[in-house]
Design a protein around this motif. Structure first.
Motif, PDB file in Angstrom:
ATOM      1  N   ALA A  11       0.527  -1.386  -0.190  1.00 56.03           N
ATOM      2  CA  ALA A  11      -0.171  -0.320  -0.386  1.00 56.03           C
ATOM      3  C   ALA A  11       0.701   0.874   0.271  1.00 56.03           C
ATOM      4  O   ALA A  11       0.743   2.082  -0.805  1.00 56.03           O
ATOM      5  CB  ALA A  11      -0.794   0.634   1.065  1.00 56.03           C
ATOM      6  N   VAL A  12       1.927   1.257   1.322  1.00 60.90           N
ATOM      7  CA  VAL A  12       2.472   1.910   0.494  1.00 60.90           C
ATOM      8  C   VAL A  12       3.345   2.676  -0.632  1.00 60.90           C
ATOM      9  O   VAL A  12       4.103   4.149  -1.317  1.00 60.90           O
ATOM     10  CB  VAL A  12       4.084   2.417   1.582  1.00 60.90           C
ATOM     11  N   VAL A  14       2.360   1.698  -3.505  1.00 64.62           N
ATOM     12  CA  VAL A  14       1.507   2.351  -4.520  1.00 64.62           C
ATOM     13  C   VAL A  14       1.394   3.851  -4.051  1.00 64.62           C
ATOM     14  O   VAL A  14       1.307   4.293  -4.637  1.00 64.62           O
ATOM     15  CB  VAL A  14      -0.167   1.421  -4.440  1.00 64.62           C
ATOM     16  N   ALA A  15       1.115   3.783  -2.574  1.00 67.88           N
ATOM     17  CA  ALA A  15       0.456   5.746  -2.774  1.00 67.88           C
ATOM     18  C   ALA A  15       1.710   6.313  -3.734  1.00 67.88           C
ATOM     19  O   ALA A  15       1.584   7.008  -3.731  1.00 67.88           O
ATOM     20  CB  ALA A  15       0.526   5.572  -1.743  1.00 67.88           C
ATOM     21  N   LEU A  16       2.553   6.153  -2.806  1.00 62.81           N
ATOM     22  CA  LEU A  16       4.723   6.743  -3.479  1.00 62.81           C
ATOM     23  C   LEU A  16       4.721   6.665  -4.623  1.00 62.81           C
ATOM     24  O   LEU A  16       4.287   7.852  -5.377  1.00 62.81           O
ATOM     25  CB  LEU A  16       5.451   6.166  -2.847  1.00 62.81           C
ATOM     26  N   VAL A  18       1.997   6.295  -7.124  1.00 60.32           N
ATOM     27  CA  VAL A  18       0.594   7.044  -7.776  1.00 60.32           C
ATOM     28  C   VAL A  18       0.763   8.963  -7.377  1.00 60.32           C
ATOM     29  O   VAL A  18       1.128   9.680  -7.962  1.00 60.32           O
ATOM     30  CB  VAL A  18      -0.570   7.150  -7.423  1.00 60.32           C
ATOM     31  N   GLY A  19       1.314   8.861  -6.093  1.00 57.30           N
ATOM     32  CA  GLY A  19       1.500  10.245  -5.420  1.00 57.30           C
ATOM     33  C   GLY A  19       2.597  11.193  -6.396  1.00 57.30           C
ATOM     34  O   GLY A  19       2.768  12.512  -6.819  1.00 57.30           O
TER      35      GLY A  19
ATOM     36  N   ALA B 123      -5.974  -1.405   3.138  1.00 56.84           N
ATOM     37  CA  ALA B 123      -5.158  -1.223   2.582  1.00 56.84           C
ATOM     38  C   ALA B 123      -5.305  -0.247   2.295  1.00 56.84           C
ATOM     39  O   ALA B 123      -4.790   1.180   1.201  1.00 56.84           O
ATOM     40  CB  ALA B 123      -4.451  -2.561   1.885  1.00 56.84           C
ATOM     41  N   LEU B 126      -5.254   3.453   3.608  1.00 59.45           N
ATOM     42  CA  LEU B 126      -4.372   3.185   3.776  1.00 59.45           C
ATOM     43  C   LEU B 126      -3.972   4.025   2.486  1.00 59.45           C
ATOM     44  O   LEU B 126      -3.155   5.526   2.747  1.00 59.45           O
ATOM     45  CB  LEU B 126      -3.372   1.945   3.956  1.00 59.45           C
ATOM     46  N   VAL B 127      -3.753   3.431   1.088  1.00 58.00           N
ATOM     47  CA  VAL B 127      -3.272   4.455   0.345  1.00 58.00           C
ATOM     48  C   VAL B 127      -4.021   5.886  -0.369  1.00 58.00           C
ATOM     49  O   VAL B 127      -3.157   6.861   0.601  1.00 58.00           O
ATOM     50  CB  VAL B 127      -3.924   3.321  -1.265  1.00 58.00           C
ATOM     51  N   LEU B 130      -2.840   7.825   3.114  1.00 59.38           N
ATOM     52  CA  LEU B 130      -1.027   8.283   2.575  1.00 59.38           C
ATOM     53  C   LEU B 130      -1.052   9.759   1.685  1.00 59.38           C
ATOM     54  O   LEU B 130      -0.101  10.687   1.857  1.00 59.38           O
ATOM     55  CB  LEU B 130      -0.328   7.155   1.766  1.00 59.38           C
ATOM     56  N   LEU B 131      -1.653   9.401   0.085  1.00 56.10           N
ATOM     57  CA  LEU B 131      -1.818  10.431  -0.475  1.00 56.10           C
ATOM     58  C   LEU B 131      -1.913  11.416  -0.551  1.00 56.10           C
ATOM     59  O   LEU B 131      -1.163  12.375  -0.837  1.00 56.10           O
ATOM     60  CB  LEU B 131      -2.915   9.820  -2.032  1.00 56.10           C
ATOM     61  N   PHE B 135       1.146  13.713  -0.373  1.00 52.55           N
ATOM     62  CA  PHE B 135       1.259  14.874  -1.727  1.00 52.55           C
ATOM     63  C   PHE B 135       0.082  15.717  -1.162  1.00 52.55           C
ATOM     64  O   PHE B 135      -0.951  16.272  -2.168  1.00 52.55           O
ATOM     65  CB  PHE B 135       0.729  13.546  -2.865  1.00 52.55           C
TER      66      PHE B 135
END
Lengths: 157, 153
Positions: A11-12, A14-16, A18-19, B123, B126-127, B130-131, B135
């Motif tokens: 998840a971390v 993917v988030a990084l 995408v961001g 999850a 969570l994504v 985090l975004l 960001f």
């Protein structure tokens, strides 16, 4: 590691990813989704129609009769209620419209003009379309653009 | 809206400090990582349930009324310069609703013994958190237009 831990790591990641991608591409004016292709089919059967009658602006105006086109260019912004960067985009675009003669800013509430949103292939808000004087799309950006990016895009209109 | 000028409140209505939802998202992300590490143990599921309650408060009353935002106002904001501009509370509030949906799906998963469903739903939340935290990007807000496009006439 447990399954949960692996899922957390994924998840971390993917988030990084995408961001970071968004950070690099947001507000950048790139090409234009080829609306022409879609129109091409119907255009052949309507040979008498002038090009202006098929412009993106015609669609925008059909949805928003009060909108005013710019002589040089029109900045068409798609916004929605749940959109934090739409505000910043509005500020930048009105500033540019005030600054550059012959340029206007039109804000479309995406939620209430879904047909136009689908027709123009808008997926996110804010999306900014730059139309030339004839009302054809020159380029578009998703995400909030900076002032310099808008001014540079206008150079192409 | 009245025309009375005030010294603060640069925007009409009740704007919020955009760093509030961001800080709340950061705390949410930490909580959700811990949930993923502990679940499906009772403690992990209880923590997810607590997070769901926080989402529910944020969803109904706005993120500025959650305990996380209270922590931000008490501990972090006094150390920061005033925000450059205030933000409309509607987008982050909608994001809390999206978080709530994922948390509830997660609870249903853990509750019914389908742990993987619980973990994947957590999850997703969570994504999104985090975004938002890293960001300042609101995933739920974008899903809104896509959802509208796909479902409405």
């Amino acid at each position: 590691m447990s399954t949960g831990a692996w899922i957390a790591v994924a998840a971390v990641a993917v988030a990084l990813a995408v961001g970071t991608y968004r950070l690099l591409t947001d507000g950048r004016f790139r090409g234009t989704r080829s609306v022409v292709e879609v129109r091409g089919a119907s255009a052949t059967s309507l040979e008498t129609t002038s090009p202006d009658d098929q412009s993106v602006w015609t669609d925008v105006q059909a949805a928003m009769p009060d909108a005013v086109a710019g002589e040089q260019a029109t900045l068409v912004q798609f916004s929605s209620a749940f959109c934090a960067p739409c505000r910043a985009t509005r500020r930048v675009l009105t500033e540019v419209a005030d600054l550059v003669p012959g340029v206007t800013h039109v804000e479309v509430d995406a939620e209430h003009h879904l047909e136009l949103v689908r027709r123009l292939g808008v997926l996110r808000t804010p999306t900014t379309l730059v139309l030339d004087g004839a009302g054809n799309e020159v380029t578009r950006a998703t995400g909030a653009p900076r002032k310099e990016q808008v001014l540079a895009a206008l150079g192409r209109a | 809206m009245s025309t009375t000028t005030t010294h603060h409140a640069p925007i009409a209505g009740a704007g919020i400090d955009p760093r509030g939802p961001q800080a709340a998202a950061a705390i949410t992300a930490v909580v959700l990582v811990v949930v993923l590490l502990l679940a499906p143990s009772a403690l992990g599921v209880a923590l997810l349930a607590a997070q769901a309650v926080v989402f529910a408060v944020g969803s109904t009353r706005g993120v500025q009324h959650t305990p996380y935002s209270w922590l931000f106002r008490r501990l972090i904001r006094p150390r920061l310069a005033p925000p450059a501009e205030l933000e409309d509370p509607a987008p982050p509030r909608f994001a809390q609703t999206v978080g709530l949906v994922f948390a509830v799906i997660g609870l249903v998963g853990f509750g019914s013994g389908v742990d993987l469903l619980g973990q994947v739903a957590t999850a997703f939340a969570l994504v999104a958190a985090l975004l938002n935290a890293v960001f300042r990007f609101c995933l739920g807000c974008e899903m809104y237009l896509l959802l509208k496009r796909a479902t409405a006439r």
